[in-house]
Design a protein around this motif. Structure first.
Motif, PDB file in Angstrom:
ATOM      1  N   VAL A 304       0.846  -1.202   0.000  1.00 46.42           N
ATOM      2  CA  VAL A 304       0.000   0.000   0.000  1.00 46.42           C
ATOM      3  C   VAL A 304       0.877   1.246   0.000  1.00 46.42           C
ATOM      4  N   LEU A 305       0.409   2.265  -0.718  1.00 45.65           N
ATOM      5  CA  LEU A 305       0.974   3.601  -0.601  1.00 45.65           C
ATOM      6  C   LEU A 305      -0.160   4.505  -0.131  1.00 45.65           C
ATOM      7  N   ALA A 306      -0.100   4.926   1.132  1.00 43.82           N
ATOM      8  CA  ALA A 306      -1.171   5.739   1.714  1.00 43.82           C
ATOM      9  C   ALA A 306      -0.858   7.220   1.539  1.00 43.82           C
ATOM     10  N   VAL A 307      -1.899   7.992   1.247  1.00 45.64           N
ATOM     11  CA  VAL A 307      -1.780   9.445   1.091  1.00 45.64           C
ATOM     12  C   VAL A 307      -2.588  10.114   2.198  1.00 45.64           C
ATOM     13  N   PHE A 308      -1.952  11.029   2.922  1.00 51.15           N
ATOM     14  CA  PHE A 308      -2.617  11.770   3.993  1.00 51.15           C
ATOM     15  C   PHE A 308      -2.539  13.266   3.695  1.00 51.15           C
ATOM     16  N   SER A 309      -3.624  13.973   3.967  1.00 47.26           N
ATOM     17  CA  SER A 309      -3.565  15.433   3.941  1.00 47.26           C
ATOM     18  C   SER A 309      -3.065  15.906   5.299  1.00 47.26           C
ATOM     19  N   ILE A 310      -2.278  16.982   5.298  1.00 44.02           N
ATOM     20  CA  ILE A 310      -1.672  17.493   6.518  1.00 44.02           C
ATOM     21  C   ILE A 310      -2.332  18.797   6.918  1.00 44.02           C
ATOM     22  N   ASP A 311      -2.836  18.838   8.140  1.00 48.78           N
ATOM     23  CA  ASP A 311      -3.363  20.077   8.718  1.00 48.78           C
ATOM     24  C   ASP A 311      -2.322  20.546   9.735  1.00 48.78           C
ATOM     25  N   GLU A 312      -1.431  21.430   9.317  1.00 46.50           N
ATOM     26  CA  GLU A 312      -0.339  21.831  10.203  1.00 46.50           C
ATOM     27  C   GLU A 312      -0.823  22.678  11.367  1.00 46.50           C
ATOM     28  N   ASP A 313      -1.917  23.414  11.189  1.00 42.09           N
ATOM     29  CA  ASP A 313      -2.442  24.224  12.295  1.00 42.09           C
ATOM     30  C   ASP A 313      -3.018  23.348  13.398  1.00 42.09           C
ATOM     31  N   GLN A 314      -3.749  22.293  13.011  1.00 43.99           N
ATOM     32  CA  GLN A 314      -4.339  21.378  13.986  1.00 43.99           C
ATOM     33  C   GLN A 314      -3.382  20.238  14.360  1.00 43.99           C
ATOM     34  N   GLU A 315      -2.247  20.213  13.700  1.00 43.50           N
ATOM     35  CA  GLU A 315      -1.229  19.189  13.950  1.00 43.50           C
ATOM     36  C   GLU A 315      -1.800  17.774  13.824  1.00 43.50           C
ATOM     37  N   LYS A 316      -2.475  17.540  12.712  1.00 37.61           N
ATOM     38  CA  LYS A 316      -3.047  16.219  12.484  1.00 37.61           C
ATOM     39  C   LYS A 316      -3.013  15.883  10.997  1.00 37.61           C
ATOM     40  N   ILE A 317      -3.180  14.599  10.687  1.00 36.26           N
ATOM     41  CA  ILE A 317      -3.231  14.130   9.313  1.00 36.26           C
ATOM     42  C   ILE A 317      -4.498  13.308   9.107  1.00 36.26           C
ATOM     43  N   SER A 318      -4.996  13.313   7.866  1.00 37.09           N
ATOM     44  CA  SER A 318      -6.204  12.556   7.520  1.00 37.09           C
ATOM     45  C   SER A 318      -5.948  11.786   6.233  1.00 37.09           C
ATOM     46  N   LYS A 319      -6.295  10.503   6.251  1.00 29.39           N
ATOM     47  CA  LYS A 319      -6.062   9.685   5.063  1.00 29.39           C
ATOM     48  C   LYS A 319      -7.040  10.065   3.961  1.00 29.39           C
ATOM     49  N   VAL A 320      -6.507  10.312   2.755  1.00 30.52           N
ATOM     50  CA  VAL A 320      -7.350  10.646   1.607  1.00 30.52           C
ATOM     51  C   VAL A 320      -7.305   9.571   0.532  1.00 30.52           C
ATOM     52  N   GLN A 321      -6.316   8.670   0.617  1.00 31.63           N
ATOM     53  CA  GLN A 321      -6.231   7.585  -0.368  1.00 31.63           C
ATOM     54  C   GLN A 321      -5.367   6.460   0.187  1.00 31.63           C
ATOM     55  N   GLU A 322      -5.795   5.245  -0.115  1.00 22.41           N
ATOM     56  CA  GLU A 322      -4.981   4.068   0.173  1.00 22.41           C
ATOM     57  C   GLU A 322      -4.795   3.340  -1.145  1.00 22.41           C
ATOM     58  N   PHE A 323      -3.677   3.620  -1.792  1.00 19.34           N
ATOM     59  CA  PHE A 323      -3.439   3.121  -3.142  1.00 19.34           C
ATOM     60  C   PHE A 323      -2.869   1.706  -3.075  1.00 19.34           C
ATOM     61  N   GLN A 324      -3.550   0.775  -3.759  1.00 18.24           N
ATOM     62  CA  GLN A 324      -3.116  -0.619  -3.793  1.00 18.24           C
ATOM     63  C   GLN A 324      -2.059  -0.776  -4.885  1.00 18.24           C
ATOM     64  N   LEU A 325      -0.853  -1.109  -4.481  1.00 10.21           N
ATOM     65  CA  LEU A 325       0.240  -1.267  -5.424  1.00 10.21           C
ATOM     66  C   LEU A 325       0.183  -2.610  -6.123  1.00 10.21           C
ATOM     67  N   ASN A 326       0.918  -2.714  -7.209  1.00  7.82           N
ATOM     68  CA  ASN A 326       0.985  -3.985  -7.920  1.00  7.82           C
ATOM     69  C   ASN A 326       1.727  -5.036  -7.096  1.00  7.82           C
ATOM     70  N   GLY A 327       2.760  -4.595  -6.355  1.00 10.35           N
ATOM     71  CA  GLY A 327       3.569  -5.516  -5.574  1.00 10.35           C
ATOM     72  C   GLY A 327       3.179  -5.526  -4.114  1.00 10.35           C
ATOM     73  N   THR A 328       3.948  -6.277  -3.323  1.00  8.42           N
ATOM     74  CA  THR A 328       3.628  -6.465  -1.906  1.00  8.42           C
ATOM     75  C   THR A 328       4.623  -5.790  -0.971  1.00  8.42           C
ATOM     76  N   TRP A 329       5.813  -5.435  -1.470  1.00 10.61           N
ATOM     77  CA  TRP A 329       6.888  -5.049  -0.557  1.00 10.61           C
ATOM     78  C   TRP A 329       7.525  -3.711  -0.976  1.00 10.61           C
ATOM     79  N   PRO A 330       6.777  -2.605  -0.868  1.00 11.90           N
ATOM     80  CA  PRO A 330       7.308  -1.282  -1.262  1.00 11.90           C
ATOM     81  C   PRO A 330       8.271  -0.735  -0.204  1.00 11.90           C
ATOM     82  N   ARG A 331       9.482  -1.270  -0.214  1.00 13.42           N
ATOM     83  CA  ARG A 331      10.464  -0.910   0.814  1.00 13.42           C
ATOM     84  C   ARG A 331      10.861   0.559   0.737  1.00 13.42           C
ATOM     85  N   HIS A 332      10.935   1.093  -0.473  1.00 16.18           N
ATOM     86  CA  HIS A 332      11.392   2.470  -0.629  1.00 16.18           C
ATOM     87  C   HIS A 332      10.680   3.125  -1.806  1.00 16.18           C
TER      88      HIS A 332
END
Length: 423
Positions: A304-332
């Motif tokens: 998975v490659l997860a995407v989060f939006s960053i709210d720097e004022d509230q110091e929090k993150i929210s997931k906006v996408q969980e992208f399913q990769l072709n492979g299983t082991w995205p080390r880098h």
């Protein structure tokens, strides 16, 4: 006479006029073909470098549409698990566990003219038991750092320009209070502080980088069993984001820029992939604008490659996408502009992802085979030739441009010859 000629005569059209019209049509077709050829994907001047737990480092040219073309492969030392790549230079570590009694090394390599050939410039041994897993080159302080997962140590290397001069000091990290052996996994520098992420001790160590004096000043303890692997700083706010290997989470930490301390203030789940296999966090990067956070998760049930939006004022993150990769082991993975390159260690491949610069969302690109066990992928920026640089700083493909100019000249000659034959 043919029906066409009779019709032309009846309409008052001469054969010369027909020939001229035909020549114009030929010229227009040539110009259309030229335009089509020049609009095709061309090399951008960028390359990516892929290395890992093998003895081959591969290069790819990056095209304007995100497609890759395999370039040269270079035979290198076993276990280039992490690199620093800059213009014509590569700094590399050797993570070879079969040589742990001897220890690993850090070396500098230089590409030949036009990227041909790769030659070692110098090499430093880290000492028995010190097996590195991460390298950071910090030219501002004239230093390089290796996080030695084998040996529970952190090495500081003195540099002069690009040159690796000597191993200045190696710190053996304190394991008192740790659930398991110290396993330093990454170094991140901010200002005059170096932060060492310790997967085994659940600690982020802080060192000051004073002139000629490096000192450990903070032991930032995280929750037991977290297994912090990598960390990325926000470009504006005093925030850091830590991906955990042992737990399926991303932690948000507040940084004290004066003391180099950090305090975890929140955490969020990383991957929701279903299955019985464990999930391991891998890499974390904040986008250039500071609006989005990208985090990878490894699992035999799906990478998975997860995407989060960053709210720097509230110091929090929210997931906006969980992208399913072709492979299983995205080390880098590595990001540049609207492109992301993901190295799938178990799949021996790199997957290209496209980033929407407004929403931060990812879409799938092509997948390219690499040498086995890729653990690192990075962009290598080519130095621009002034003759190929446009006024906005972008580069053009010389061969494609030259071909277009030749084709244009040929089409004009054809047109003139036809025109002269008429008259």
């Amino acid at each position: 006479r043919s029906k066409v000629e009779k019709c032309a005569i009846d309409c008052g059209i001469t054969s010369n006029y027909l020939t001229m019209t035909l020549s114009y049509l030929i010229w227009v077709v040539c110009l259309l073909l030229i335009d089509q050829g020049s609009s095709q994907s061309a090399p951008t001047g960028e390359k990516i470098v892929v290395s890992g737990w093998n003895n081959v480092t591969a290069t790819f040219s990056v095209h304007s549409n995100g497609e890759l073309m395999r370039g040269d492969d270079f035979d290198v030392e076993q276990g280039w698990s992490w690199l620093e790549v800059e213009d014509s230079t590569i700094w590399a570590i050797t993570e070879d566990w079969s040589m742990s009694d001897v220890g690993g090394s850090v070396s500098r390599w230089v590409f030949g003219a036009e990227g041909n050939g790769l030659t070692m410039a110098e090499k430093l041994e880290l000492g028995p038991g010190n097996t590195p897993t991460h390298l950071l080159v910090d030219k501002e302080h004239g230093l390089a750092f290796t996080a030695n997962i084998g040996g529970g140590s952190w090495s500081v290397i003195r540099m002069e320009g690009d040159h690796l001069v000597e191993v200045q000091e190696t710190f053996l990290l304190d394991t008192a209070g740790c659930n398991e052996a110290s396993k330093p996994h990454q170094t991140v520098v901010s200002g005059d502080f170096a932060f060492v992420v310790d997967l085994g001790c659940d600690v982020v160590w802080t060192f000051t980088l004073g002139p000629g004096n490096i000192e450990m000043v903070q032991r930032n303890q995280l929750n037991n069993g977290t297994g912090p692997r990598h960390m990325s700083f926000h470009p504006q706010a005093n925030l850091a984001f830590i991906v955990a290997e042992h737990l399926n989470i991303v932690q948000i930490a507040r940084i004290n820029p004066d003391e180099g301390s950090l305090t975890v203030i929140n955490q969020v789940d990383l991957s929701s992939v279903e299955g019985s296999n464990p999930k391991y966090g891998a890499e974390v990067l904040v986008g250039d604008t500071g609006e989005f956070l990208y985090v990878s998760s490894r699992s035999d049930d799906g990478g998975v490659l997860a995407v989060f939006s960053i709210d720097e004022d509230q110091e929090k993150i929210s997931k906006v996408q969980e992208f399913q990769l072709n492979g299983t082991w995205p080390r880098h993975f590595a990001v540049q502009g609207d492109l992301m390159m993901v190295a799938d260690q178990k799949g021996a491949s790199v997957q290209v992802l496209h980033i929407d610069q407004v929403t931060g969302l990812l879409t799938a690109g092509e997948i390219y085979e690499t040498p086995e066990n890729p653990t690192f992928v990075g962009f290598k920026t080519q130095q621009s030739d002034p003759s190929t640089t446009t006024t906005d700083g972008s580069t053009t493909d010389v061969s494609n441009s030259a071909t277009s100019h030749v084709a244009t000249i040929v089409s004009l000659i054809v047109f003139l010859m036809l025109h002269l034959s008429i008259s």
